[in-house]
Design a protein around this motif. Sequence first.
Motif, PDB file in Angstrom:
ATOM      1  N   ASP A   1      30.651  -4.814 -56.424  1.00 57.44           N
ATOM      2  CA  ASP A   1      30.713  -4.999 -57.872  1.00 57.44           C
ATOM      3  C   ASP A   1      30.050  -6.303 -58.301  1.00 57.44           C
ATOM      4  O   ASP A   1      29.547  -6.408 -59.421  1.00 57.44           O
ATOM      5  CB  ASP A   1      32.167  -4.983 -58.343  1.00 57.44           C
ATOM      6  CG  ASP A   1      32.783  -3.597 -58.263  1.00 57.44           C
ATOM      7  OD1 ASP A   1      32.010  -2.616 -58.202  1.00 57.44           O
ATOM      8  OD2 ASP A   1      34.019  -3.500 -58.228  1.00 57.44           O
ATOM      9  N   ASP A   2      30.079  -7.304 -57.429  1.00 60.58           N
ATOM     10  CA  ASP A   2      29.452  -8.590 -57.745  1.00 60.58           C
ATOM     11  C   ASP A   2      27.976  -8.619 -57.357  1.00 60.58           C
ATOM     12  O   ASP A   2      27.205  -9.403 -57.909  1.00 60.58           O
ATOM     13  CB  ASP A   2      30.183  -9.727 -57.028  1.00 60.58           C
ATOM     14  CG  ASP A   2      31.596  -9.925 -57.543  1.00 60.58           C
ATOM     15  OD1 ASP A   2      31.874  -9.512 -58.680  1.00 60.58           O
ATOM     16  OD2 ASP A   2      32.427 -10.487 -56.806  1.00 60.58           O
ATOM     17  N   TRP A   3      27.598  -7.804 -56.388  1.00 61.63           N
ATOM     18  CA  TRP A   3      26.220  -7.779 -55.898  1.00 61.63           C
ATOM     19  C   TRP A   3      25.646  -6.377 -56.116  1.00 61.63           C
ATOM     20  O   TRP A   3      25.380  -5.650 -55.186  1.00 61.63           O
ATOM     21  CB  TRP A   3      26.180  -8.159 -54.418  1.00 61.63           C
ATOM     22  CG  TRP A   3      26.597  -9.564 -54.139  1.00 61.63           C
ATOM     23  CD1 TRP A   3      27.864 -10.015 -53.930  1.00 61.63           C
ATOM     24  CD2 TRP A   3      25.737 -10.712 -54.042  1.00 61.63           C
ATOM     25  NE1 TRP A   3      27.856 -11.370 -53.710  1.00 61.63           N
ATOM     26  CE2 TRP A   3      26.559 -11.825 -53.771  1.00 61.63           C
ATOM     27  CE3 TRP A   3      24.363 -10.910 -54.143  1.00 61.63           C
ATOM     28  CZ2 TRP A   3      26.044 -13.115 -53.606  1.00 61.63           C
ATOM     29  CZ3 TRP A   3      23.857 -12.189 -53.986  1.00 61.63           C
ATOM     30  CH2 TRP A   3      24.689 -13.265 -53.725  1.00 61.63           C
ATOM     31  N   LYS A   4      25.460  -6.023 -57.380  1.00 67.26           N
ATOM     32  CA  LYS A   4      24.964  -4.689 -57.707  1.00 67.26           C
ATOM     33  C   LYS A   4      23.492  -4.574 -57.301  1.00 67.26           C
ATOM     34  O   LYS A   4      22.711  -5.519 -57.453  1.00 67.26           O
ATOM     35  CB  LYS A   4      25.114  -4.416 -59.197  1.00 67.26           C
ATOM     36  CG  LYS A   4      26.566  -4.404 -59.675  1.00 67.26           C
ATOM     37  CD  LYS A   4      26.628  -4.106 -61.158  1.00 67.26           C
ATOM     38  CE  LYS A   4      28.050  -4.202 -61.701  1.00 67.26           C
ATOM     39  NZ  LYS A   4      28.927  -3.197 -61.120  1.00 67.26           N
TER      40      LYS A   4
ATOM     41  N   PRO B   1      31.169  -8.383 -52.236  1.00 68.10           N
ATOM     42  CA  PRO B   1      31.612  -7.109 -52.825  1.00 68.10           C
ATOM     43  C   PRO B   1      30.528  -6.459 -53.674  1.00 68.10           C
ATOM     44  O   PRO B   1      29.747  -7.135 -54.337  1.00 68.10           O
ATOM     45  CB  PRO B   1      32.812  -7.516 -53.679  1.00 68.10           C
ATOM     46  CG  PRO B   1      32.556  -8.945 -54.036  1.00 68.10           C
ATOM     47  CD  PRO B   1      31.836  -9.544 -52.868  1.00 68.10           C
TER      48      PRO B   1
ATOM     49  N   LYS C   1      23.312   0.938 -52.279  1.00 67.02           N
ATOM     50  CA  LYS C   1      24.201   0.144 -51.434  1.00 67.02           C
ATOM     51  C   LYS C   1      24.526   0.958 -50.186  1.00 67.02           C
ATOM     52  O   LYS C   1      24.843   2.142 -50.264  1.00 67.02           O
ATOM     53  CB  LYS C   1      25.494  -0.228 -52.156  1.00 67.02           C
ATOM     54  CG  LYS C   1      25.317  -1.105 -53.372  1.00 67.02           C
ATOM     55  CD  LYS C   1      24.765  -2.490 -53.028  1.00 67.02           C
ATOM     56  CE  LYS C   1      25.823  -3.403 -52.449  1.00 67.02           C
ATOM     57  NZ  LYS C   1      25.346  -4.806 -52.353  1.00 67.02           N
TER      58      LYS C   1
ATOM     59  N   GLU D   1      27.735 -12.941 -48.177  1.00 71.54           N
ATOM     60  CA  GLU D   1      27.711 -13.486 -49.532  1.00 71.54           C
ATOM     61  C   GLU D   1      27.199 -14.926 -49.568  1.00 71.54           C
ATOM     62  O   GLU D   1      26.336 -15.265 -50.384  1.00 71.54           O
ATOM     63  CB  GLU D   1      29.105 -13.401 -50.165  1.00 71.54           C
ATOM     64  CG  GLU D   1      29.122 -13.856 -51.613  1.00 71.54           C
ATOM     65  CD  GLU D   1      30.419 -13.507 -52.315  1.00 71.54           C
ATOM     66  OE1 GLU D   1      30.408 -13.432 -53.552  1.00 71.54           O
ATOM     67  OE2 GLU D   1      31.438 -13.314 -51.608  1.00 71.54           O
ATOM     68  N   TYR D   2      27.702 -15.780 -48.692  1.00 68.23           N
ATOM     69  CA  TYR D   2      27.288 -17.178 -48.752  1.00 68.23           C
ATOM     70  C   TYR D   2      25.870 -17.407 -48.245  1.00 68.23           C
ATOM     71  O   TYR D   2      25.129 -18.214 -48.835  1.00 68.23           O
ATOM     72  CB  TYR D   2      28.310 -18.071 -48.050  1.00 68.23           C
ATOM     73  CG  TYR D   2      29.492 -18.334 -48.949  1.00 68.23           C
ATOM     74  CD1 TYR D   2      29.439 -19.324 -49.930  1.00 68.23           C
ATOM     75  CD2 TYR D   2      30.636 -17.549 -48.878  1.00 68.23           C
ATOM     76  CE1 TYR D   2      30.499 -19.552 -50.781  1.00 68.23           C
ATOM     77  CE2 TYR D   2      31.709 -17.760 -49.737  1.00 68.23           C
ATOM     78  CZ  TYR D   2      31.630 -18.768 -50.685  1.00 68.23           C
ATOM     79  OH  TYR D   2      32.685 -18.978 -51.546  1.00 68.23           O
TER      80      TYR D   2
ATOM     81  N   ASN E   1      40.334 -19.774 -53.705  1.00 69.24           N
ATOM     82  CA  ASN E   1      40.836 -18.477 -53.246  1.00 69.24           C
ATOM     83  C   ASN E   1      42.190 -18.587 -52.558  1.00 69.24           C
ATOM     84  O   ASN E   1      42.989 -17.655 -52.583  1.00 69.24           O
ATOM     85  CB  ASN E   1      39.828 -17.842 -52.278  1.00 69.24           C
ATOM     86  CG  ASN E   1      38.523 -17.467 -52.969  1.00 69.24           C
ATOM     87  OD1 ASN E   1      38.517 -17.179 -54.168  1.00 69.24           O
ATOM     88  ND2 ASN E   1      37.436 -17.474 -52.224  1.00 69.24           N
TER      89      ASN E   1
ATOM     90  N   ASP F   1      35.194 -23.420 -53.422  1.00 65.47           N
ATOM     91  CA  ASP F   1      35.363 -21.986 -53.676  1.00 65.47           C
ATOM     92  C   ASP F   1      36.493 -21.403 -52.839  1.00 65.47           C
ATOM     93  O   ASP F   1      37.324 -20.627 -53.322  1.00 65.47           O
ATOM     94  CB  ASP F   1      34.063 -21.238 -53.379  1.00 65.47           C
ATOM     95  CG  ASP F   1      33.059 -21.366 -54.506  1.00 65.47           C
ATOM     96  OD1 ASP F   1      33.437 -21.877 -55.575  1.00 65.47           O
ATOM     97  OD2 ASP F   1      31.903 -20.947 -54.311  1.00 65.47           O
TER      98      ASP F   1
ATOM     99  N   GLY G   1      31.077  -8.755 -46.162  1.00 66.39           N
ATOM    100  CA  GLY G   1      31.441  -9.876 -47.009  1.00 66.39           C
ATOM    101  C   GLY G   1      30.859 -11.197 -46.539  1.00 66.39           C
ATOM    102  O   GLY G   1      30.601 -12.095 -47.347  1.00 66.39           O
TER     103      GLY G   1
ATOM    104  N   LEU H   1      23.888 -16.522 -51.273  1.00 69.10           N
ATOM    105  CA  LEU H   1      23.949 -17.580 -52.275  1.00 69.10           C
ATOM    106  C   LEU H   1      23.104 -18.777 -51.875  1.00 69.10           C
ATOM    107  O   LEU H   1      22.477 -19.428 -52.719  1.00 69.10           O
ATOM    108  CB  LEU H   1      25.403 -18.019 -52.488  1.00 69.10           C
ATOM    109  CG  LEU H   1      26.319 -17.048 -53.232  1.00 69.10           C
ATOM    110  CD1 LEU H   1      27.757 -17.552 -53.199  1.00 69.10           C
ATOM    111  CD2 LEU H   1      25.856 -16.873 -54.680  1.00 69.10           C
TER     112      LEU H   1
END
Length: 409
Positions: free
Chosen positions: A32-35, A30, A39, A48-49, A271, A267, A45, A52
Amino acid sequence: MNRRHDIDALRVLAFGLLILFHLGMLYVAPADDWKFHLKSSYLAGWLEYPMLASGFWRMDLLFLISGMAVHFLRGRQRLPALAWKRTVRLLLPLLFGIAVVVPIQPYVQGVSNGLVAPGFGTFLLRYWTGGPWPAGAFDGWQYGFTWNHLWYLPYVWLYTMGLLILLPVLESERGQQLLGRCRSVRGIALLVLPSLPLLAYYLLLAARFPINHAVYQDWYAHAGYATVFFYGYVLGTDAGLWRELARLRRHALMLAIGCFAVRYVIDQLGNWVDLSWLPHPVLVTARLWVQALRFMYAWTAIAAVLGWGHQYLNRPFRWLPYAREAVFPWYILHQSVLLAVAYGLLPLRLGPVLEPTLVLLGTVGGCALLHEFAIRRSRWLRPLFGLDARSRVRSLRQPAALPSQAQNA
């Protein structure tokens, strides 16, 4: 001292990974988490992993390699000369980058945020005079200027100067005994012990000092990065440690994969299942183990990269002398080129495959052209991008005789 080709190759590959990571920042969700400064409308999505997976250790690896550079250079230079060389090599490109290379980044971010008027020339004059800027115009607006991705340079400079101050102690008899004990670590201890200080810093400092890349009040980042920088100095060219890392490379890789996989499952479980009913001590312990897995993963991933690299990359590849020289200019250029290309392409909405492909090709092509036809051919531009005034590389097909490891470190 014979040149360590594997370290050169790992440095090139690590900075290459940085380009891919920053490309991913345009698209990972998202938002908001990955500013990020820009963008895309094609957010994913699933990125993301993978982000990370490299994000937990990519900068640590770069700082570790930078710590090795101090070890290599110390073998040839006295402390005052070494301090001056590293100051010029790191801070001159930083100042030039802030003034000339980076400004396109706050400009495209500010225009995209609707807080900066279009017109790069007008923006640049205002930027060079320190603003002021509307709140939130771009990252670093409150300072009037920004160094964005070049934050790595002042951090490396600070850790280098700190290490040089400590070198007389480390090079004393007792200091050498201490370093000898560190370099005697073998087996599973080599894959576990270095992660423990990093975990401790997280538990003690992360909540109080969130990472800001602004030097001031960035104590959590300083603790972790300075420690892995010191690890690099300790590792240096110690033959025993490198043989052990190569021997443990499969174990390190399997441990890294296992730690990341378990953390991923935990994780996802969080969820899918409401765990708030668990007793507070159980939740705290579980969170501690999750973070322990994170730092265990980060260090074993680095150990695996070093071990596999030493096993298979320590040879004089024909492309390596050219790439070794190009890597620093590419680092300075890449994020500005990427954002400039993305700023032009994102409004076209070319689709989730064509758009990132063109952004990547534009970034690589732009860096390659600027380095080859402007930077490396200009004696006055080369020092501004961290290079010696004269090139030691003739061409890709006829590389110059390999210099000592200290050159271009």
